[in-house]
Design a protein around this motif. Structure first.
Motif, PDB file in Angstrom:
ATOM      1  N   GLY A   1     -35.301  21.887 -11.160  1.00  0.00           N
ATOM      2  CA  GLY A   1     -33.981  21.794 -11.784  1.00  0.00           C
ATOM      3  C   GLY A   1     -32.872  21.660 -10.758  1.00  0.00           C
ATOM      4  O   GLY A   1     -31.961  20.838 -10.915  1.00  0.00           O
ATOM      5  N   GLU A   2     -32.947  22.466  -9.693  1.00  0.00           N
ATOM      6  CA  GLU A   2     -31.941  22.374  -8.638  1.00  0.00           C
ATOM      7  C   GLU A   2     -31.977  21.009  -7.963  1.00  0.00           C
ATOM      8  O   GLU A   2     -30.936  20.424  -7.663  1.00  0.00           O
ATOM      9  CB  GLU A   2     -32.161  23.471  -7.593  1.00  0.00           C
ATOM     10  N   LEU A   3     -33.184  20.492  -7.736  1.00  0.00           N
ATOM     11  CA  LEU A   3     -33.320  19.184  -7.112  1.00  0.00           C
ATOM     12  C   LEU A   3     -32.763  18.085  -8.012  1.00  0.00           C
ATOM     13  O   LEU A   3     -32.059  17.185  -7.549  1.00  0.00           O
ATOM     14  CB  LEU A   3     -34.789  18.905  -6.791  1.00  0.00           C
ATOM     15  N   GLN A   4     -33.027  18.185  -9.313  1.00  0.00           N
ATOM     16  CA  GLN A   4     -32.491  17.193 -10.242  1.00  0.00           C
ATOM     17  C   GLN A   4     -30.967  17.257 -10.287  1.00  0.00           C
ATOM     18  O   GLN A   4     -30.303  16.211 -10.340  1.00  0.00           O
ATOM     19  CB  GLN A   4     -33.071  17.404 -11.645  1.00  0.00           C
ATOM     20  N   ASP A   5     -30.401  18.464 -10.250  1.00  0.00           N
ATOM     21  CA  ASP A   5     -28.944  18.597 -10.215  1.00  0.00           C
ATOM     22  C   ASP A   5     -28.372  17.986  -8.939  1.00  0.00           C
ATOM     23  O   ASP A   5     -27.358  17.287  -8.981  1.00  0.00           O
ATOM     24  CB  ASP A   5     -28.530  20.074 -10.306  1.00  0.00           C
ATOM     25  N   ALA A   6     -29.023  18.248  -7.811  1.00  0.00           N
ATOM     26  CA  ALA A   6     -28.551  17.691  -6.542  1.00  0.00           C
ATOM     27  C   ALA A   6     -28.668  16.163  -6.538  1.00  0.00           C
ATOM     28  O   ALA A   6     -27.770  15.466  -6.059  1.00  0.00           O
ATOM     29  CB  ALA A   6     -29.342  18.287  -5.378  1.00  0.00           C
ATOM     30  N   MET A   7     -29.757  15.652  -7.091  1.00  0.00           N
ATOM     31  CA  MET A   7     -29.944  14.194  -7.140  1.00  0.00           C
ATOM     32  C   MET A   7     -28.887  13.544  -8.035  1.00  0.00           C
ATOM     33  O   MET A   7     -28.453  12.427  -7.771  1.00  0.00           O
ATOM     34  CB  MET A   7     -31.342  13.848  -7.644  1.00  0.00           C
ATOM     35  N   ALA A   8     -28.478  14.229  -9.082  1.00  0.00           N
ATOM     36  CA  ALA A   8     -27.456  13.682  -9.975  1.00  0.00           C
ATOM     37  C   ALA A   8     -26.104  13.599  -9.277  1.00  0.00           C
ATOM     38  O   ALA A   8     -25.287  12.738  -9.614  1.00  0.00           O
ATOM     39  CB  ALA A   8     -27.353  14.537 -11.228  1.00  0.00           C
ATOM     40  N   GLU A   9     -25.854  14.467  -8.306  1.00  0.00           N
ATOM     41  CA  GLU A   9     -24.582  14.467  -7.598  1.00  0.00           C
ATOM     42  C   GLU A   9     -24.526  13.448  -6.466  1.00  0.00           C
ATOM     43  O   GLU A   9     -23.451  13.079  -6.023  1.00  0.00           O
ATOM     44  CB  GLU A   9     -24.308  15.854  -7.018  1.00  0.00           C
ATOM     45  N   ILE A  10     -25.682  13.008  -6.007  1.00  0.00           N
ATOM     46  CA  ILE A  10     -25.709  12.111  -4.859  1.00  0.00           C
ATOM     47  C   ILE A  10     -25.397  10.688  -5.303  1.00  0.00           C
ATOM     48  O   ILE A  10     -25.998  10.150  -6.218  1.00  0.00           O
ATOM     49  CB  ILE A  10     -27.090  12.148  -4.157  1.00  0.00           C
ATOM     50  N   LYS A  11     -24.415  10.091  -4.644  1.00  0.00           N
ATOM     51  CA  LYS A  11     -24.123   8.679  -4.826  1.00  0.00           C
ATOM     52  C   LYS A  11     -24.246   8.055  -3.454  1.00  0.00           C
ATOM     53  O   LYS A  11     -23.635   8.516  -2.497  1.00  0.00           O
ATOM     54  CB  LYS A  11     -22.721   8.476  -5.392  1.00  0.00           C
TER      55      LYS A  11
ATOM     56  N   ASP B   1     -44.890  29.202 -11.241  1.00  0.00           N
ATOM     57  CA  ASP B   1     -44.462  28.130 -12.141  1.00  0.00           C
ATOM     58  C   ASP B   1     -42.963  28.215 -12.416  1.00  0.00           C
ATOM     59  O   ASP B   1     -42.271  27.194 -12.432  1.00  0.00           O
ATOM     60  CB  ASP B   1     -45.226  28.193 -13.466  1.00  0.00           C
ATOM     61  N   GLU B   2     -42.457  29.427 -12.635  1.00  0.00           N
ATOM     62  CA  GLU B   2     -41.023  29.602 -12.879  1.00  0.00           C
ATOM     63  C   GLU B   2     -40.214  29.167 -11.663  1.00  0.00           C
ATOM     64  O   GLU B   2     -39.188  28.492 -11.795  1.00  0.00           O
ATOM     65  CB  GLU B   2     -40.712  31.058 -13.213  1.00  0.00           C
ATOM     66  N   GLU B   3     -40.674  29.540 -10.487  1.00  0.00           N
ATOM     67  CA  GLU B   3     -39.982  29.160  -9.248  1.00  0.00           C
ATOM     68  C   GLU B   3     -40.006  27.647  -9.065  1.00  0.00           C
ATOM     69  O   GLU B   3     -39.002  27.036  -8.703  1.00  0.00           O
ATOM     70  CB  GLU B   3     -40.642  29.860  -8.051  1.00  0.00           C
ATOM     71  N   ARG B   4     -41.147  27.037  -9.348  1.00  0.00           N
ATOM     72  CA  ARG B   4     -41.271  25.579  -9.229  1.00  0.00           C
ATOM     73  C   ARG B   4     -40.323  24.881 -10.194  1.00  0.00           C
ATOM     74  O   ARG B   4     -39.614  23.944  -9.816  1.00  0.00           O
ATOM     75  CB  ARG B   4     -42.720  25.150  -9.497  1.00  0.00           C
TER      76      ARG B   4
END
Length: 179
Positions: free
Chosen positions: A115-125, A107-110
């Protein structure tokens, strides 16, 4: 009503109360009874605690308690049989604790990956659609009808930046003297 995950003191209190109650109940029952299964209840409650090591803490305390009870409970079967019975219970408790720890680690890894995916998605334009570009000067028309250099248009709508250089073909065509 508050969530069990958000109130670790309540969960810890429930675990301690169940441990004490189960210990007292187990002391009053003859050693031959398979009452070690009651110890799974407090262990299962540790699943709601965020601390990954709480199942190990409960399982290790139960290991001690189960063997102490073999000595303190009224005898009904041989000491060897009682010890084997309790050892089986300890094995089950540790397996369940291990499974809980593995589940919590997963669960912690997931959550970390989300979180990493959300950060990456926030950077993508993403630039998409059809761009109107001048076939001579290569300026791009924006939504307001203004003609902007390609570099400005892309920079304003993405995280890309430009650096300028001259390609070999343009260097030959525009800057090399021909005899």
């Amino acid at each position: 009503m508050t969530s069990l995950e958000k109130n670790p003191r309540l969960v810890s209190g429930m675990i301690v109360a169940l441990i004490a109650g189960t210990f007292l109940l187990d002391l009053s029952v003859p050693v031959g009874a398979y009452d070690w299964a009651l110890y799974l209840i407090p262990l299962c409650i540790t699943f709601w605690l965020k601390d990954r090591n709480s199942p190990i803490l409960v399982a290790s305390s139960w290991t001690v308690v189960l063997y102490v009870e073999v000595v303190l409970s009224p005898p009904s079967i041989s000491f060897t049989n009682a010890t084997v019975n309790r050892s089986f219970g300890v094995l089950v408790l540790w397996l369940v604790a291990l499974l809980f720890m593995l589940r919590k680690r997963g669960d912690e890894e997931r959550l970390r990956l989300i979180g990493e995916l959300q950060d990456a998605m926030a950077e993508i334009k993403v630039l998409q659609g059809i761009l109107t570009i001048c076939s001579h000067c290569k300026k791009v028309r924006d939504e307001k009808g203004l003609w902007l250099p390609v570099e400005v248009y892309v920079r304003d709508r993405s995280s890309a930046d430009f650096s300028h250089a001259i390609c070999p073909d343009c260097l030959d065509k525009h800057f090399t003297r021909r005899a």
